[in-house]
Design a protein around this motif. Structure first.
Motif, PDB file in Angstrom:
ATOM      1  N   ARG A  96      84.615   1.278  21.878  1.00  0.00           N
ATOM      2  CA  ARG A  96      84.668   1.393  23.329  1.00  0.00           C
ATOM      3  C   ARG A  96      83.560   0.590  23.998  1.00  0.00           C
ATOM      4  NH1 ARG A  96      80.781   4.843  25.253  1.00  0.00           N
ATOM      5  NH2 ARG A  96      79.760   6.225  23.750  1.00  0.00           N
ATOM      6  N   GLY A  97      82.750  -0.061  23.225  1.00  0.00           N
ATOM      7  CA  GLY A  97      81.670  -0.856  23.802  1.00  0.00           C
ATOM      8  C   GLY A  97      80.329  -0.174  23.644  1.00  0.00           C
ATOM      9  N   GLU A  98      79.275  -0.919  23.804  1.00  0.00           N
ATOM     10  CA  GLU A  98      77.919  -0.403  23.634  1.00  0.00           C
ATOM     11  C   GLU A  98      77.544   0.513  24.787  1.00  0.00           C
ATOM     12  OE1 GLU A  98      73.340  -2.128  23.130  1.00  0.00           O
ATOM     13  OE2 GLU A  98      75.058  -3.481  23.275  1.00  0.00           O
ATOM     14  N   ASP A  99      76.885   1.622  24.456  1.00  0.00           N
ATOM     15  CA  ASP A  99      76.453   2.581  25.465  1.00  0.00           C
ATOM     16  C   ASP A  99      75.329   1.961  26.285  1.00  0.00           C
ATOM     17  OD1 ASP A  99      76.033   4.904  26.881  1.00  0.00           O
ATOM     18  OD2 ASP A  99      76.214   6.193  25.129  1.00  0.00           O
ATOM     19  N   LYS A 100      75.534   1.861  27.589  1.00  0.00           N
ATOM     20  CA  LYS A 100      74.552   1.217  28.465  1.00  0.00           C
ATOM     21  C   LYS A 100      73.676   2.214  29.215  1.00  0.00           C
ATOM     22  CE  LYS A 100      76.017  -2.982  27.617  1.00  0.00           C
ATOM     23  NZ  LYS A 100      75.171  -3.954  26.878  1.00  0.00           N
ATOM     24  N   VAL A 101      73.921   3.525  29.009  1.00  0.00           N
ATOM     25  CA  VAL A 101      73.146   4.534  29.720  1.00  0.00           C
ATOM     26  C   VAL A 101      71.801   4.747  29.020  1.00  0.00           C
ATOM     27  CG1 VAL A 101      73.072   6.950  30.471  1.00  0.00           C
ATOM     28  CG2 VAL A 101      75.226   5.676  30.524  1.00  0.00           C
ATOM     29  N   ASP A 102      70.725   4.755  29.782  1.00  0.00           N
ATOM     30  CA  ASP A 102      69.412   5.093  29.251  1.00  0.00           C
ATOM     31  C   ASP A 102      69.288   6.616  29.262  1.00  0.00           C
ATOM     32  OD1 ASP A 102      66.813   5.466  28.523  1.00  0.00           O
ATOM     33  OD2 ASP A 102      65.937   4.330  30.188  1.00  0.00           O
ATOM     34  N   TRP A 103      69.656   7.242  28.141  1.00  0.00           N
ATOM     35  CA  TRP A 103      69.709   8.690  28.116  1.00  0.00           C
ATOM     36  C   TRP A 103      68.324   9.331  28.152  1.00  0.00           C
ATOM     37  CZ3 TRP A 103      73.772  10.978  29.640  1.00  0.00           C
ATOM     38  CH2 TRP A 103      75.027  10.394  29.448  1.00  0.00           C
ATOM     39  N   HIS A 104      67.295   8.595  27.762  1.00  0.00           N
ATOM     40  CA  HIS A 104      65.937   9.146  27.883  1.00  0.00           C
ATOM     41  C   HIS A 104      65.585   9.400  29.345  1.00  0.00           C
ATOM     42  CE1 HIS A 104      64.868   8.760  23.675  1.00  0.00           C
ATOM     43  NE2 HIS A 104      65.396   7.545  23.668  1.00  0.00           N
ATOM     44  N   ARG A 105      66.103   8.550  30.208  1.00  0.00           N
ATOM     45  CA  ARG A 105      65.854   8.709  31.638  1.00  0.00           C
ATOM     46  C   ARG A 105      66.888   9.622  32.284  1.00  0.00           C
ATOM     47  NH1 ARG A 105      67.844   6.718  36.164  1.00  0.00           N
ATOM     48  NH2 ARG A 105      69.275   5.387  35.017  1.00  0.00           N
ATOM     49  N   ALA A 106      68.133   9.538  31.831  1.00  0.00           N
ATOM     50  CA  ALA A 106      69.212  10.278  32.479  1.00  0.00           C
ATOM     51  C   ALA A 106      69.144  11.778  32.217  1.00  0.00           C
ATOM     52  CB  ALA A 106      70.566   9.741  31.993  1.00  0.00           C
ATOM     53  N   ILE A 107      68.683  12.173  31.025  1.00  0.00           N
ATOM     54  CA  ILE A 107      68.615  13.604  30.691  1.00  0.00           C
ATOM     55  C   ILE A 107      67.400  14.225  31.362  1.00  0.00           C
ATOM     56  CG2 ILE A 107      68.280  15.264  28.820  1.00  0.00           C
ATOM     57  CD1 ILE A 107      69.880  13.390  27.015  1.00  0.00           C
ATOM     58  N   GLY A 108      67.660  15.204  32.229  1.00  0.00           N
ATOM     59  CA  GLY A 108      66.572  15.853  32.957  1.00  0.00           C
ATOM     60  C   GLY A 108      65.961  17.019  32.215  1.00  0.00           C
ATOM     61  N   ASN A 109      66.752  17.736  31.399  1.00  0.00           N
ATOM     62  CA  ASN A 109      66.261  18.874  30.634  1.00  0.00           C
ATOM     63  C   ASN A 109      66.699  18.742  29.189  1.00  0.00           C
ATOM     64  OD1 ASN A 109      65.110  20.501  32.831  1.00  0.00           O
ATOM     65  ND2 ASN A 109      67.222  20.640  33.552  1.00  0.00           N
ATOM     66  N   HIS A 110      65.802  19.061  28.282  1.00  0.00           N
ATOM     67  CA  HIS A 110      66.091  18.949  26.854  1.00  0.00           C
ATOM     68  C   HIS A 110      66.265  20.337  26.240  1.00  0.00           C
ATOM     69  CE1 HIS A 110      65.284  14.594  26.390  1.00  0.00           C
ATOM     70  NE2 HIS A 110      64.484  14.793  27.422  1.00  0.00           N
ATOM     71  N   PHE A 111      67.316  20.492  25.429  1.00  0.00           N
ATOM     72  CA  PHE A 111      67.597  21.767  24.776  1.00  0.00           C
ATOM     73  C   PHE A 111      67.596  21.633  23.253  1.00  0.00           C
ATOM     74  CE2 PHE A 111      69.500  21.785  28.963  1.00  0.00           C
ATOM     75  CZ  PHE A 111      69.017  22.965  29.488  1.00  0.00           C
ATOM     76  N   THR A 112      67.350  20.444  22.744  1.00  0.00           N
ATOM     77  CA  THR A 112      67.248  20.225  21.308  1.00  0.00           C
ATOM     78  C   THR A 112      65.789  20.326  20.873  1.00  0.00           C
ATOM     79  OG1 THR A 112      67.082  17.833  21.683  1.00  0.00           O
ATOM     80  CG2 THR A 112      69.270  18.734  21.248  1.00  0.00           C
TER      81      THR A 112
END
Length: 492
Positions: A96-112
């Motif tokens: 489906r193509g390379e993920d372009k989202v910067d998830w380090h910035r996009a995720i506001g709360n971490h549960f892992t």
């Protein structure tokens, strides 16, 4: 029945005529295996309306695919994937193509990254599953449960089962809990003070969401139930860890400024310590001094086969400071995910609103099935059957532990379903758990129960709820041999 028309869509970046695009779309669905041989396609009218193209365009695409033996027609019945259509090749789906989202910035709360460990899913295949929290299916009355489920599905309960409770619960289940379950713990409560939850963990999460903020302080036992620590860490409140002793949480160690106290007085997790009545009274007195609320997790109280359990902390509460959490996960089966919470009406009102916003309510069919299982006496019969089996297994395990020289760090006063164990200092039970697993022995390392970063590694828990009594001695012997071998080799 035809394939759902909603699963067909045109690629906005595709090249060629609309007819060619439709042919390619259907051919790819056949080649990928999404449309198997004999599958009926949507009618030309439905597909044209869905795609926003003319019906003649779809008809021409279908006709061309039929000519190429991708499709076949059956008179006025419509078009089907041909029995001679090409077999789906064994290739990977198109990327489906390379993920372009910067998830380090996009995720506001971490549960892992919390303390909660991964539990083995194949525990039933192991010969010596000393694993906590799992049920022995041989003790459960499957036929009675099936009959209760069929009754809940009957015409009489159809409207109740099919309807939306909105923010309410099954009145029959609430009534049974209020009249039969809670009085056994010395608790009197009105329906407005009871809320059904998706197990005890869901109740603890809701309590944390309602009672805590980033400016408030929660006190928890150390060691404690690791999932509770994860929940409180995610709430971002100030967290104070109180070391427990043989009688549970010492009230005098609760610091000033504590707002919420989480405790397991009847059967501490994981040490199995039982808090004496005098200390319970002292805990309530200290909570009054602090103007704090206590969340009481009364897990495993049903497994009291040695002698009756002490009254719940909630039963001694005269000021509405205690929020009581109970669960059917251990007494019925863990996959049920059903529990209940009891508290003052203002708190339950907020919990009800929070639950409604997140999941509305636990499934009505499950609630009504449990209500029948309880009210028809199957629950009490199950508890007696489990208590008898657990008592036998406990005696066998206790004898095996004594004969092999293992050390018990905590055993329930009233019964329970596990022993809290301690290996010699320096022995790494996390490492030994992996080695024992290879021999068919499942234990629970104790490290996650303690707060970091210097958690002791020599504690572990062994349960007798899911292992037959006949297999216990050999399994205990394997644990003892592994610990002895670790000591001799110095692999600590």
């Amino acid at each position: 029945m035809a394939a759902p028309v909603e699963t067909f869509f045109l690629d906005p970046d595709a090249q060629g005529t609309l007819q060619a695009q439709i042919q390619q779309m259907i051919a790819e669905a056949i080649l990928s295996g999404r449309l198997p041989r004999g599958e009926k396609l949507p009618s030309t009218r439905k597909l044209s309306t869905h795609l926003g193209v003319s019906r003649i365009t779809v008809t021409l695409a279908y006709t061309e695919l039929q000519a190429n033996d991708y499709l076949s027609s059956k008179g006025r019945s419509g078009f089907y994937v041909s029995e001679n259509a090409p077999e789906p090749p064994s290739f990977q789906p198109r990327a489906r193509g390379e993920d372009k989202v910067d998830w380090h910035r996009a995720i506001g709360n971490h549960f892992t990254g919390g303390s909660t460990p991964q539990k083995p899913q194949n525990w039933r295949q192991q010969k010596y599953p000393f694993i906590y929290g799992q049920a022995d299916p041989k003790l459960f009355d499957h036929n009675a449960w099936r009959l209760c489920a069929l009754r809940a599905l009957g015409h009489k309960d159809h409207e109740i089962m099919m309807g939306d409770y909105y923010d309410q619960d099954d009145p029959q289940l609430i009534e049974f809990i209020a009249r039969h379950i809670l009085p056994r713990r010395g608790i009197l409560a009105r329906p407005e003070e009871i809320l059904i939850t998706l197990g005890a963990q869901n109740a603890l999460w809701m309590a944390a969401q309602i009672l805590l903020t980033q400016r408030r302080t929660a006190a928890i036992e150390d060691p404690c139930y690791y999932s509770l620590r994860d929940v409180l860490t995610q709430s971002r409140c100030h967290l104070v860890n109180i070391p427990v002793d043989r009688d549970g949480l010492p009230p005098e160690m609760l610091p000033d400024g504590t707002d919420v106290i989480f405790s397991t007085p009847s059967h501490h997790s994981p040490t199995t310590a039982t808090m004496p009545i005098e200390r319970r009274k002292a805990l309530l007195a200290r909570a009054k001094e602090l103007d704090a609320v206590i969340v009481e997790d009364d897990y495993d109280f049903e497994m009291s086969f040695l002698k009756p359990p002490s009254p719940a902390l909630k039963s001694l509460d005269r000021e509405g400071r205690v929020i009581y959490v109970g669960s059917f996960s251990k007494s019925l089966f863990p996959g049920l995910r059903l529990g209940y919470m009891v508290g003052s009406e203002p708190f339950i009102r907020e919990a009800r609103a929070l639950r409604s916003a997140v999941l509305r309510h636990p499934p009505g069919l499950i609630q009504r099935t449990v209500a029948y299982f309880l009210s028809l006496g199957h629950y009490d019969a199950l508890i007696r059957r489990m208590g008898s089996a657990y008592q036998e297994r406990r005696e066998v395990m206790n004898q095996a532990i004594e004969e092999t020289g293992l050390t018990i760090a905590g055993r329930g006063v009233f019964g329970g379903s596990a022993f809290w164990m301690r290996a010699p200092d320096g022995v790494d039970m996390d490492k030994l758990a992996g080695q024992l697993n290879a021999k068919g022995v499942l234990i629970e390392p104790g490290t996650p129960f303690f707060r970091g970063p210097n958690q002791p590694t020599n504690f572990y828990r062994i349960a007798y709820s899911s292992i037959p009594a006949a297999r216990i001695p050999e399994g205990i012997s394997l644990i003892a041999d592994e610990i002895t071998s670790a000591e001799r080799s110095g692999a600590r």
